[in-house]
Design an enzyme around this catalytic site. Structure first.
Site, PDB file in Angstrom:
ATOM      1  CE1 TYR A 114       1.036   0.706   4.413  1.00  0.00           C
ATOM      2  CE2 TYR A 114       0.647  -1.647   4.261  1.00  0.00           C
ATOM      3  CZ  TYR A 114       1.172  -0.560   4.925  1.00  0.00           C
ATOM      4  OH  TYR A 114       1.861  -0.740   6.087  1.00  0.00           O
ATOM      5  CB  ILE A 155       1.001   3.658   7.978  1.00  0.00           C
ATOM      6  CG1 ILE A 155      -0.454   4.053   7.701  1.00  0.00           C
ATOM      7  CG2 ILE A 155       1.866   3.829   6.735  1.00  0.00           C
ATOM      8  CD1 ILE A 155      -1.214   3.133   6.767  1.00  0.00           C
ATOM      9  CD  GLU A 156       3.380  -2.586  11.149  1.00  0.00           C
ATOM     10  OE1 GLU A 156       3.537  -3.550  10.375  1.00  0.00           O
ATOM     11  OE2 GLU A 156       3.093  -2.693  12.356  1.00  0.00           O
ATOM     12  N   GLY A 157       4.525   0.033   6.245  1.00  0.00           N
ATOM     13  CA  GLY A 157       5.250  -0.131   4.984  1.00  0.00           C
ATOM     14  C   GLY A 157       6.141   1.066   4.722  1.00  0.00           C
ATOM     15  CE  LYS A 210       2.159  -0.499  15.237  1.00  0.00           C
ATOM     16  NZ  LYS A 210       2.525  -0.651  13.840  1.00  0.00           N
TER      17      LYS A 210
END
Ligand SMILES: *[C@@H]1O[C@H](CO)[C@@H](O)[C@H](O)[C@H]1NC(C)=O
Length: 315
Positions: A114, A155-157, A210
């Protein structure tokens, strides 16, 4: 630092008795990600069973993993359901959860494919989320969409950090039609490379930080790094936002906090006026122990539950 925190931990019960009791909807709770039903061990159970457990105040369907830049959006709820069938299969379970006063969110992102290519693209993704997951309206050729209570930006990408501020702004605009919640799930680094601009819009109701899988901010036998990161984040977020401690419930993951230690840590987190509770990755690992990780800590998550901290060895 440690001694200040020790002092606060000792005085906290006295401070708290003089504070006003917050109403239930304002109180802290447990959020959990559901939808990644691994193949081994005790299954995470259906969405309805998850809500029936009584452990959670928020359940996040995980995840919409493909979107933006003309990709056909797609979601992955593992073996629970697939494709458009998920909407009809999950609709009654979502309703069941909502009838128990549990808010059901959808997370977007995680590990997959994404990114957003332009402000117009962000608007298109926002329209898609509104139509399929938030509004409950009819979708041409695909039946009725879900009427969830919010979207979690996971959102990590590392593809791109662009236009997430546009996405949250476009989603916020739909709140004139229906009340729902917006959450940003961040790593521990400030500023968050992917979501900082979006956070600064002030449109997120929750920020879930996190504090794991990074030695500079996780519990590693001592809670110092974790508490320092918590302090920095709770002061950094816009004043309207509440903050979740993002945790992992799998004991073999990096930064796992044993339940009895989390119970102590929670007493400190409650000193922050914007403490919202904990956000667990994920329901599957939560229920691998019996009682579940959640049920071991649940009695201590509420802002109104106080407990003298007798075990300070983690400080
Ligand atoms: C861990 O956090 C530190 C401090 O915020 C940051 O500099 C570092 O890049 C992070 N590491 C990873 C692997 O994300």
């Amino acid at each position: 630092m440690a001694s200040l925190k020790q002092a606060l931990m000792l005085f906290f019960p006295l401070l708290a008795f003089s504070s006003t009791v917050s109403s239930n909807s304002e109180d802290a709770g447990i959020a959990v990600y559901w939808g990644q039903n691994m193949e081994e061990g005790v299954k995470e159970g259906t969405l309805q069973e998850t809500c029936q457990s009584g452990s959670y105040k928020y359940v996040t369907l995980a995840s919409l993993t493909v979107f933006g830049c003309n990709r056909t959006p797609s979601w992955d709820f593992d073996s629970h359901c697939s494709g458009w069938d998920c909407l009809t299969e999950l609709a009654p379970e979502v309703e069941f959860c909502q009838n128990q006063d549990i808010l059901v969110f959808l997370s977007i992102g995680g590990m997959d494919d994404y990114s957003l290519c332009s402000p117009e693209d962000a608007k298109e993704v926002a329209n898609f989320l509104w139509q399929v997951f938030l509004s409950g309206q009819q979708i041409p050729d695909h039946g009725q969409g879900l009427a969830l209570n919010g979207i979690v930006f996971d959102i990590e990408g590392k593809r791109s950090n662009l236009y997430y501020d546009n996405l949250v702004t476009e989603l916020n605009a739909f709140r004139t039609q229906k009340q729902f919640y917006l959450t940003a799930a961040t790593g521990c680094t400030i500023p968050d490379y992917l979501l900082d601009k979006a956070i600064k819009t002030g449109y997120f109701d929750f920020i879930s930080v996190k504090l794991y899988e990074n030695s500079t901010c996780q519990f590693d036998g001592s809670a110092n790094n974790l508490l320092n990161s918590w302090d920095i984040w709770t002061r950094y977020v816009p004043s309207n936002a509440k903050v979740f401690l993002g945790i992992i419930t799998n004991p073999s993951d990096n930064g796992y906090i044993p339940p009895e230690i989390l119970i102590s840590i929670l007493q400190y987190l409650k000193l922050s006026p914007n403490y919202a509770g904990i956000n667990e990755w994920n329901r599957y690992s939560d229920v691998q122990s019996n009682p579940s990780y959640s049920d071991q800590v649940l009695p201590y998550v509420s802002k109104n539950v106080l407990r003298y901290v007798t075990e300070k060895s983690w400080l």
